[in-house]
Design an enzyme around this catalytic site. Structure first.
Site, PDB file in Angstrom:
ATOM      1  N   MET A 119      12.906  -5.088   2.205  1.00 13.48           N
ATOM      2  CA  MET A 119      11.606  -5.740   2.350  1.00 13.48           C
ATOM      3  C   MET A 119      10.488  -4.753   2.078  1.00 13.48           C
ATOM      4  O   MET A 119       9.814  -4.293   2.986  1.00 13.48           O
ATOM      5  CB  MET A 119      11.472  -6.325   3.741  1.00 13.48           C
ATOM      6  CG  MET A 119      11.988  -5.437   4.840  1.00 13.48           C
ATOM      7  SD  MET A 119      12.721  -6.448   6.132  1.00 13.48           S
ATOM      8  CE  MET A 119      14.043  -7.223   5.242  1.00 13.48           C
ATOM      9  N   PRO A 120      10.313  -4.421   0.816  1.00 13.75           N
ATOM     10  CA  PRO A 120       9.328  -3.388   0.452  1.00 13.75           C
ATOM     11  C   PRO A 120       7.892  -3.882   0.634  1.00 13.75           C
ATOM     12  O   PRO A 120       7.603  -5.089   0.567  1.00 13.75           O
ATOM     13  CB  PRO A 120       9.603  -3.129  -1.030  1.00 13.75           C
ATOM     14  CG  PRO A 120      10.944  -3.740  -1.309  1.00 13.75           C
ATOM     15  CD  PRO A 120      11.087  -4.866  -0.343  1.00 13.75           C
ATOM     16  N   PHE A 121       7.014  -2.922   0.861  1.00 19.51           N
ATOM     17  CA  PHE A 121       5.576  -3.179   0.902  1.00 19.51           C
ATOM     18  C   PHE A 121       4.920  -2.204  -0.068  1.00 19.51           C
ATOM     19  O   PHE A 121       5.098  -0.993   0.040  1.00 19.51           O
ATOM     20  CB  PHE A 121       5.030  -2.969   2.314  1.00 19.51           C
ATOM     21  CG  PHE A 121       3.549  -3.179   2.398  1.00 19.51           C
ATOM     22  CD1 PHE A 121       3.032  -4.472   2.484  1.00 19.51           C
ATOM     23  CD2 PHE A 121       2.670  -2.116   2.370  1.00 19.51           C
ATOM     24  CE1 PHE A 121       1.661  -4.686   2.549  1.00 19.51           C
ATOM     25  CE2 PHE A 121       1.299  -2.321   2.430  1.00 19.51           C
ATOM     26  CZ  PHE A 121       0.791  -3.609   2.529  1.00 19.51           C
TER      27      PHE A 121
END
Lengths: 83, 83, 83, 83, 83, 83
Positions: free
Chosen positions: A1-3
């Site tokens: 779940m990259p930001f």
């Protein structure tokens, strides 16, 4: 779940634009999400991308603001001042 | 001395609002500061909270902008398009 | 789809701990996500929380590092030096 | 002069890896820099990219830590627990 | 190639100003870049500085917004309310 | 109540050091806090400074990692490879 947070100066790079256009924002969001999937296998729906546009005189480089920096670079390259 | 940064899309979630309201900001600031005190014992006066509101089309998820993403979710759930 | 970044100094606040414990991290993540839902109606699955722990001597306040700051506060309150 | 911050969980996605590999970091840096050039015309030497890896239990989604979230997703899909 | 992000409340601290002035931004950019060179030897052209101004009611301290916090501090010091 | 985040590559710039030294961190914290006071009148005790050190291969510039970038710069200046 990259930001992913992309910070750029607020200015037009497309003809007639004075800021990042909606099309450019879409291309950045798609491009970064594709990259995270291609490189790390992150599913698209788990990647958040936030684009921040920063006023030119709030972004510094070389100890001066961005407009001053560009003027310096232009001058040192022997180019005329920006009208 | 915690520092908390809350990023949300700029849009109304209260009736008639088009952005986070002053009351909502107060509730977020109080809630986060209470949480840091309850969980880690951090005194309230040492906690900073900064709320950033991000334009909807500058926030991406699923490879598209937030409005496009919501339209996709709505369509895949068989719901009508947002008027 | 909120994004919350919590920065705290890396140190133990629970008995015997030298860092934020797994239970404390869970409590922070749950508390922040509940808050975003209660105040702005954001569904839990759309909220990302990232906790950063920062070494004590990399966090400054009052012009000095955190350990120096606490020593100053202790001294100005007439308390003995921390052993 | 863009600045891009990529935050991902620290975990292996390549065979045998327990973190983002040097090759993956290179691919992310190149990909983002190419994207900024292609979309906004930003020269490569003016783009900074910083990759942060975040411990799995410091990253929350759905009100729980990432490992708990994945277990929930697996269970709700009727898949067996991860060994 | 340092990256420095300065966040301040958007308010005037110079006479007649309602925000950080261009001169103040220049002084912050120059000061930070000089500091990075003096302390770590970082060449000026490799240092980026981004100044973010945050609305007063989006910045919390002590569990309340900045204007409320200042009013509390003023009251506890026995000073009259700000007109 | 400013918040300043300084990101630098983790590497030694003082003799024999492999990271930012405690003395350098103190100098950065003091310098930034003094600057905020001198330019904007911000009291020292209201300024937070957080220093992040980033691994060299997690910091990209010019489309490559920092070590590769420096090697390119060295080569294009006709200097020998770093031993």
């Amino acid at each position: 779940m990259p930001f992913v947070n992309i910070k750029v100066t607020r200015e037009g790079t497309a003809p007639g634009a004075t800021a990042t256009t909606p099309e450019q924002k879409k291309a950045l969001i798609k491009g970064v999400s594709d990259l995270l999937f291609d490189v790390l296998g992150k599913p698209h729906h788990t990647t958040f991308v936030v684009i921040d546009e920063v006023e030119l005189d709030s972004w510094g480089v070389g100890g001066v603001t961005t407009p001053e920096w560009r003027e310096q670079q232009r001058a040192s390259a022997g180019l005329p001042e920006k009208p």
